[in-house]
Design an enzyme around this catalytic site. Sequence first.
Site, PDB file in Angstrom:
ATOM      1  N   HIS A  44      30.815   9.809   4.009  1.00 35.46           N
ATOM      2  CA  HIS A  44      30.163   9.304   5.218  1.00 35.46           C
ATOM      3  C   HIS A  44      30.264  10.347   6.336  1.00 35.46           C
ATOM      4  CE1 HIS A  44      30.557   4.806   3.869  1.00 35.46           C
ATOM      5  NE2 HIS A  44      29.828   5.539   3.054  1.00 35.46           N
ATOM      6  N   GLU A  46      31.533  10.330   9.322  1.00 35.59           N
ATOM      7  CA  GLU A  46      32.835  10.503   9.986  1.00 35.59           C
ATOM      8  C   GLU A  46      33.739  11.412   9.154  1.00 35.59           C
ATOM      9  OE1 GLU A  46      31.222   7.807   9.111  1.00 35.59           O
ATOM     10  OE2 GLU A  46      31.825   6.016  10.204  1.00 35.59           O
ATOM     11  N   CYS A  69      33.115   2.209   8.726  1.00 39.75           N
ATOM     12  CA  CYS A  69      33.358   1.146   7.739  1.00 39.75           C
ATOM     13  C   CYS A  69      34.854   0.929   7.543  1.00 39.75           C
ATOM     14  CB  CYS A  69      32.672   1.467   6.421  1.00 39.75           C
ATOM     15  SG  CYS A  69      33.413   2.844   5.540  1.00 39.75           S
ATOM     16  N   ALA A 148      -5.702   5.204   2.649  1.00 34.67           N
ATOM     17  CA  ALA A 148      -6.579   6.283   3.091  1.00 34.67           C
ATOM     18  C   ALA A 148      -7.966   5.697   3.306  1.00 34.67           C
ATOM     19  CB  ALA A 148      -6.630   7.384   2.037  1.00 34.67           C
ATOM     20  N   ARG A 178       6.198   8.164  -0.853  1.00 38.49           N
ATOM     21  CA  ARG A 178       6.660   7.604  -2.130  1.00 38.49           C
ATOM     22  C   ARG A 178       8.080   8.063  -2.442  1.00 38.49           C
ATOM     23  NH1 ARG A 178       1.711   8.669  -6.329  1.00 38.49           N
ATOM     24  NH2 ARG A 178       0.295   7.074  -5.526  1.00 38.49           N
ATOM     25  N   ASP A 194      -8.051   2.788 -11.236  1.00 37.59           N
ATOM     26  CA  ASP A 194      -7.588   4.186 -11.109  1.00 37.59           C
ATOM     27  C   ASP A 194      -6.622   4.638 -12.194  1.00 37.59           C
ATOM     28  OD1 ASP A 194      -8.998   3.966  -8.796  1.00 37.59           O
ATOM     29  OD2 ASP A 194      -7.280   4.069  -7.438  1.00 37.59           O
ATOM     30  N   LEU A 198       1.642   6.557  -9.803  1.00 36.62           N
ATOM     31  CA  LEU A 198       2.441   6.082  -8.666  1.00 36.62           C
ATOM     32  C   LEU A 198       3.796   6.774  -8.536  1.00 36.62           C
ATOM     33  CD1 LEU A 198       1.724   2.221  -8.851  1.00 36.62           C
ATOM     34  CD2 LEU A 198       0.518   3.941  -7.508  1.00 36.62           C
ATOM     35  N   ARG A 201       4.814  13.289  -6.785  1.00 36.24           N
ATOM     36  CA  ARG A 201       4.604  14.545  -7.523  1.00 36.24           C
ATOM     37  C   ARG A 201       4.360  15.757  -6.636  1.00 36.24           C
ATOM     38  NH1 ARG A 201       1.672  10.723  -9.730  1.00 36.24           N
ATOM     39  NH2 ARG A 201      -0.357  11.515  -9.109  1.00 36.24           N
ATOM     40  N   GLY A 289      -4.704  -2.120  -3.494  1.00 32.73           N
ATOM     41  CA  GLY A 289      -5.893  -1.764  -2.754  1.00 32.73           C
ATOM     42  C   GLY A 289      -6.118  -2.660  -1.540  1.00 32.73           C
TER      43      GLY A 289
HETATM   44  N1  LIG Z   1      -7.943   4.525  -0.303  1.00 35.48           N
HETATM   45  C1  LIG Z   1      -6.776   4.009  -0.608  1.00 35.48           C
HETATM   46  O1  LIG Z   1      -5.775   4.240   0.083  1.00 35.48           O
HETATM   47  C2  LIG Z   1      -6.618   3.171  -1.830  1.00 35.48           C
HETATM   48  C3  LIG Z   1      -5.332   2.793  -2.250  1.00 35.48           C
HETATM   49  C4  LIG Z   1      -5.214   1.980  -3.353  1.00 35.48           C
HETATM   50  C5  LIG Z   1      -6.364   1.557  -4.006  1.00 35.48           C
HETATM   51  N2  LIG Z   1      -7.569   1.945  -3.579  1.00 35.48           N
HETATM   52  C6  LIG Z   1      -8.800   1.481  -4.240  1.00 35.48           C
HETATM   53  O2  LIG Z   1      -8.838   0.070  -4.062  1.00 35.48           O
HETATM   54  C7  LIG Z   1      -9.575  -0.489  -5.141  1.00 35.48           C
HETATM   55  C8  LIG Z   1      -8.870  -1.741  -5.586  1.00 35.48           C
HETATM   56  O3  LIG Z   1      -8.788  -2.646  -4.512  1.00 35.48           O
HETATM   57  P1  LIG Z   1      -8.998  -4.190  -4.760  1.00 35.48           P
HETATM   58  O4  LIG Z   1      -8.951  -4.837  -3.452  1.00 35.48           O
HETATM   59  O5  LIG Z   1     -10.186  -4.365  -5.627  1.00 35.48           O
HETATM   60  O6  LIG Z   1      -7.740  -4.571  -5.675  1.00 35.48           O
HETATM   61  P2  LIG Z   1      -6.168  -4.581  -5.429  1.00 35.48           P
HETATM   62  O7  LIG Z   1      -5.874  -4.923  -4.018  1.00 35.48           O
HETATM   63  O8  LIG Z   1      -5.584  -3.345  -5.984  1.00 35.48           O
HETATM   64  O9  LIG Z   1      -5.751  -5.784  -6.390  1.00 35.48           O
HETATM   65  C9  LIG Z   1      -6.203  -7.078  -6.095  1.00 35.48           C
HETATM   66  C10 LIG Z   1      -5.764  -8.040  -7.162  1.00 35.48           C
HETATM   67  O10 LIG Z   1      -4.350  -8.077  -7.208  1.00 35.48           O
HETATM   68  C11 LIG Z   1      -3.914  -9.376  -7.560  1.00 35.48           C
HETATM   69  N3  LIG Z   1      -2.942  -9.856  -6.567  1.00 35.48           N
HETATM   70  C12 LIG Z   1      -1.718 -10.333  -6.858  1.00 35.48           C
HETATM   71  N4  LIG Z   1      -1.061 -10.638  -5.749  1.00 35.48           N
HETATM   72  C13 LIG Z   1      -1.886 -10.377  -4.727  1.00 35.48           C
HETATM   73  C14 LIG Z   1      -1.756 -10.506  -3.334  1.00 35.48           C
HETATM   74  N5  LIG Z   1      -0.620 -10.940  -2.751  1.00 35.48           N
HETATM   75  N6  LIG Z   1      -2.789 -10.172  -2.571  1.00 35.48           N
HETATM   76  C15 LIG Z   1      -3.932  -9.697  -3.114  1.00 35.48           C
HETATM   77  N7  LIG Z   1      -4.107  -9.547  -4.448  1.00 35.48           N
HETATM   78  C16 LIG Z   1      -3.085  -9.876  -5.246  1.00 35.48           C
HETATM   79  C17 LIG Z   1      -5.153 -10.226  -7.631  1.00 35.48           C
HETATM   80  O11 LIG Z   1      -5.499 -10.314  -9.012  1.00 35.48           O
HETATM   81  P3  LIG Z   1      -4.930 -11.525  -9.893  1.00 35.48           P
HETATM   82  O12 LIG Z   1      -5.489 -12.752  -9.282  1.00 35.48           O
HETATM   83  O13 LIG Z   1      -5.382 -11.228 -11.246  1.00 35.48           O
HETATM   84  O14 LIG Z   1      -3.430 -11.473  -9.724  1.00 35.48           O
HETATM   85  C18 LIG Z   1      -6.203  -9.433  -6.909  1.00 35.48           C
HETATM   86  O15 LIG Z   1      -7.497  -9.649  -7.391  1.00 35.48           O
HETATM   87  C19 LIG Z   1      -9.680   0.572  -6.199  1.00 35.48           C
HETATM   88  O16 LIG Z   1     -11.009   1.031  -6.272  1.00 35.48           O
HETATM   89  C20 LIG Z   1      -8.786   1.679  -5.717  1.00 35.48           C
HETATM   90  O17 LIG Z   1      -9.300   2.959  -6.042  1.00 35.48           O
HETATM   91  C21 LIG Z   1      -7.727   2.744  -2.512  1.00 35.48           C
END
Ligand SMILES: NC(=O)c1ccc[n+]([C@@H]2O[C@H](COP(=O)([O-])OP(=O)(O)OC[C@H]3O[C@@H](n4cnc5c(N)ncnc54)[C@H](OP(=O)(O)O)[C@@H]3O)[C@@H](O)[C@H]2O)c1
Length: 368
Positions: A44, A46, A69, A148, A178, A194, A198, A201, A289
Amino acid sequence: MRRALALAERGRGRVEPNPMVGALLVKDGKVVAEGWHGAFGAPHAEIEAIRTAGEAARGAMLVVSLEPCAHQGKTPPCAGALVQAGVSSVVAAHLDPDPRVSGRGVALLRRTGIDVRMGVCGEEARELNAPYLKRIETGRPWWIAKWALSRDGAIASRGGRPLSITGAAAKREAHALRGRSDAVVVGIGTVLADDPLLTCRESERLRVARRVVLDGKARTPPGGRLLRSVSEGPVWIVTGPEALEGRKTLLRAAGAVVVEQPGAGRRGWDDLGARLAAEGCTNILVEGGGSVLRDLFEHGAADEAHLFLSTSVVGGKDPLPGPWGTDVTAGGVRLRGVRISRLDDDLWIRGRVEARRASASASAAHPS
Ligand SMILES: NC(=O)c1ccc[n+]([C@@H]2O[C@H](COP(=O)([O-])OP(=O)(O)OC[C@H]3O[C@@H](n4cnc5c(N)ncnc54)[C@H](OP(=O)(O)O)[C@@H]3O)[C@@H](O)[C@H]2O)c1
């Protein structure tokens, strides 16, 4: 104390689930030693300061950003070591709410005649360790939303190939996020679109985060990149009551930890957060997403937000909107302590999420 806080910051991403802590030993108005907690399991702050000071610690004042602590953890108790080193007084920013410490460190020091002063830069120190304090005080982790967004307000093209919205510098920062997180969460929509890894890297890899997929119906492909790379770090698939047993068995056989979670909405975030926090996860990065991010914000769960705003355009027919399309202040989300940096052609906007579930009109009146 501000110097101690700056030293503490050096442990960010390395010390969790412990708090970041920095310390100085001061004698005759001069700093004779500095120390900080550099890594989980390492000495720690200290102890580092006492070691550096050697005999000079005797009669010195310790300035430390958190209560020392008083328990045997991965390392011996600091309060006892301070008594042994002959420190004459201690100035600390705030008590450590960890039930194993929580006032015991201060009591031990005072019992042996050491003068203790608390509360110096207390607010700043609590801000520095807000994720740790939240986990200890509420049993819930610190949720960090990150996405993004293109200039035309999209996070992806609909049904198209995965695309890069930001440039290399923004990607490095996203990977660093990450690397400092204990878990990275995405929705099944992102996994199906995609096939992401995750993992961290493109920057210093501080630890391997749990990769968590919110996947009510257990649709994660067992042969996808996430489960093919399970040897790099655990993959949790969070399923709902509608997931078929056969699908869950396939996922387990592929190495996934299948988490069965009946709760949705705020309850869902709370249940998942409690499970992750119980495993010592402090910082949870939610990468999307759009649906998952919207849900996180709508249920007032997000603590911190990082938006990488690109000058590029996704274009095409009907691109997939971010949590709120182009309006980053919609959805009742206001950020405080906003910082904006330019990363090549992208902007990195981040801050603490302040107003949770405020009305849209309120957010329009107070744009962040
Ligand atoms: N630009 C960026 O930063 C970024 C980052 C990540 C992804 N993306 C893009 O986002 C797209 C996907 O987005 P999306 O909105 O279609 O899907 P998503 O948010 O990745 O997944 C949505 C699905 O997750 C499940 N889910 C479980 N718990 C949930 C909760 N608490 N809230 C919401 N959904 C939950 C649901 O399916 P079930 O009902 O089957 O559980 C829902 O249909 C992709 O094209 C990806 O490339 C972009």
